[in-house]
Design a protein around this motif. Structure first.
Motif, PDB file in Angstrom:
ATOM      1  N   ASN A 129       6.274   2.594  -1.016  1.00 46.41           N
ATOM      2  CA  ASN A 129       6.088   2.815   0.405  1.00 46.41           C
ATOM      3  C   ASN A 129       7.183   3.776   0.834  1.00 46.41           C
ATOM      4  OD1 ASN A 129       6.156   2.587   3.313  1.00 46.41           O
ATOM      5  ND2 ASN A 129       4.894   0.757   3.062  1.00 46.41           N
ATOM      6  N   THR A 130       6.803   4.871   1.470  1.00 46.70           N
ATOM      7  CA  THR A 130       7.788   5.891   1.819  1.00 46.70           C
ATOM      8  C   THR A 130       8.901   5.346   2.713  1.00 46.70           C
ATOM      9  OG1 THR A 130       6.341   6.695   3.581  1.00 46.70           O
ATOM     10  CG2 THR A 130       6.279   7.880   1.475  1.00 46.70           C
ATOM     11  N   LYS A 131       8.633   4.314   3.496  1.00 44.52           N
ATOM     12  CA  LYS A 131       9.695   3.748   4.349  1.00 44.52           C
ATOM     13  C   LYS A 131      10.827   3.185   3.494  1.00 44.52           C
ATOM     14  CE  LYS A 131       7.958  -0.913   4.891  1.00 44.52           C
ATOM     15  NZ  LYS A 131       7.371  -1.914   5.697  1.00 44.52           N
ATOM     16  N   ASP A 132      10.523   2.802   2.249  1.00 49.51           N
ATOM     17  CA  ASP A 132      11.537   2.262   1.350  1.00 49.51           C
ATOM     18  C   ASP A 132      12.447   3.338   0.761  1.00 49.51           C
ATOM     19  OD1 ASP A 132      10.512  -0.286   1.804  1.00 49.51           O
ATOM     20  OD2 ASP A 132       9.143  -0.151   0.090  1.00 49.51           O
ATOM     21  N   LEU A 133      12.148   4.592   1.023  1.00 49.95           N
ATOM     22  CA  LEU A 133      12.985   5.699   0.551  1.00 49.95           C
ATOM     23  C   LEU A 133      14.174   5.938   1.475  1.00 49.95           C
ATOM     24  CD1 LEU A 133      10.131   8.177  -0.426  1.00 49.95           C
ATOM     25  CD2 LEU A 133      11.543   6.810  -1.993  1.00 49.95           C
ATOM     26  N   MET A 177       3.678   6.013   4.149  1.00 47.07           N
ATOM     27  CA  MET A 177       2.550   6.149   3.233  1.00 47.07           C
ATOM     28  C   MET A 177       2.734   5.155   2.099  1.00 47.07           C
ATOM     29  SD  MET A 177       2.241  10.290   2.893  1.00 47.07           S
ATOM     30  CE  MET A 177       4.005  10.620   2.898  1.00 47.07           C
ATOM     31  N   LYS A 178       1.639   4.613   1.604  1.00 49.62           N
ATOM     32  CA  LYS A 178       1.644   3.781   0.406  1.00 49.62           C
ATOM     33  C   LYS A 178       1.035   4.602  -0.720  1.00 49.62           C
ATOM     34  CE  LYS A 178      -0.427  -0.086   1.361  1.00 49.62           C
ATOM     35  NZ  LYS A 178      -0.875  -1.486   1.473  1.00 49.62           N
ATOM     36  N   LEU A 179       1.753   4.669  -1.833  1.00 52.98           N
ATOM     37  CA  LEU A 179       1.320   5.402  -3.014  1.00 52.98           C
ATOM     38  C   LEU A 179       1.490   4.490  -4.225  1.00 52.98           C
ATOM     39  CD1 LEU A 179       3.327   8.559  -1.977  1.00 52.98           C
ATOM     40  CD2 LEU A 179       0.836   8.406  -1.945  1.00 52.98           C
ATOM     41  N   VAL A 180       0.982   4.901  -5.375  1.00 52.88           N
ATOM     42  CA  VAL A 180       1.041   4.079  -6.587  1.00 52.88           C
ATOM     43  C   VAL A 180       1.884   4.793  -7.638  1.00 52.88           C
ATOM     44  CG1 VAL A 180      -0.296   2.933  -8.393  1.00 52.88           C
ATOM     45  CG2 VAL A 180      -1.236   3.127  -6.071  1.00 52.88           C
ATOM     46  N   LYS A 181       2.967   4.121  -8.068  1.00 52.11           N
ATOM     47  CA  LYS A 181       3.873   4.702  -9.060  1.00 52.11           C
ATOM     48  C   LYS A 181       3.269   4.625 -10.469  1.00 52.11           C
ATOM     49  CE  LYS A 181       7.525   2.253  -7.784  1.00 52.11           C
ATOM     50  NZ  LYS A 181       8.925   1.811  -7.635  1.00 52.11           N
ATOM     51  N   ALA A 182       3.936   5.276 -11.407  1.00 47.96           N
ATOM     52  CA  ALA A 182       3.446   5.350 -12.795  1.00 47.96           C
ATOM     53  C   ALA A 182       3.291   3.972 -13.436  1.00 47.96           C
ATOM     54  CB  ALA A 182       4.375   6.224 -13.635  1.00 47.96           C
ATOM     55  N   ASP A 183       4.102   2.993 -12.990  1.00 51.22           N
ATOM     56  CA  ASP A 183       3.987   1.644 -13.555  1.00 51.22           C
ATOM     57  C   ASP A 183       2.988   0.774 -12.783  1.00 51.22           C
ATOM     58  OD1 ASP A 183       5.304   1.055 -11.186  1.00 51.22           O
ATOM     59  OD2 ASP A 183       7.076   0.183 -12.152  1.00 51.22           O
ATOM     60  N   LEU A 184       2.214   1.410 -11.872  1.00 52.19           N
ATOM     61  CA  LEU A 184       1.182   0.787 -11.047  1.00 52.19           C
ATOM     62  C   LEU A 184       1.729  -0.064  -9.901  1.00 52.19           C
ATOM     63  CD1 LEU A 184      -1.513  -0.118 -13.732  1.00 52.19           C
ATOM     64  CD2 LEU A 184      -1.338   1.940 -12.323  1.00 52.19           C
TER      65      LEU A 184
END
Length: 163
Positions: free
Chosen positions: A37-41, A26-33
């Motif tokens: 990407n969940t794969k990066d977790l 999934m691609k989401l947007v962090k607080a700093d914009l």
């Protein structure tokens, strides 16, 4: 799936992931914009929280309680996702002194829809239901809870037992 909001049955847009599944990309947007990407977790355990809005009492409590219980765990990424704008997450975490949570807005891509958590019907129609997913370092799900009553808190201890 069927869940409840204040006792009234509502549906979600699909099936919530199960233990043994892999957390979808999934691609989401962090607080700093910037993008998350969940794969990066991959590489750390993940406690992935989904909820309607950080501006409600139960959602705020969920973020605060998990952040407090995992504040000393460097081997865990604590992620929260909703349709809240990144600015709301930033404001909340700043005012509460929360520094160990990765907040991620689904406003841009709506990728969390892949989790089957979009409420269909009821007063929160279109928002995410409440859920918790715990993964291992390879993003394989070890715990999955779609909270059956949206206004209830998740089972913190059951989730933490799988971290």
């Amino acid at each position: 799936m069927e869940i409840k909001f204040k006792g009234t049955a509502i549906k979600t847009n699909g099936s919530f992931p199960k233990v043994g599944d892999t957390l979808p990309e999934m691609k989401l947007v962090k607080a700093d914009l910037s993008e998350l990407n969940t794969k990066d977790l991959k590489g750390k355990k993940v406690v992935f929280n989904i909820f309607p809005s950080v501006d409600t009492a139960v959602c705020a409590m969920q973020l605060s309680k998990f952040a407090d219980k995992l504040k000393d765990r460097n081997d865990v990424d604590l992620v929260f996702a909703s349709l809240d704008l990144p600015f709301a997450f930033k404001r909340f975490c700043s005012s509460e002194g929360i520094e160990n949570a990765v907040t991620a807005s689904d406003f841009r891509y709506r990728d969390a829809n892949k989790l089957g958590i979009v409420m269909e019907g009821g007063p929160l129609n279109g928002l995410h239901a409440r859920g918790v997913i715990v993964t291992d370092e390879n993003l394989v799900i070890q715990y999955a809870e779609l909270v059956q009553e949206v206004t209830d808190e998740p089972d913190y201890q059951a989730a933490l037992d799988k971290v």
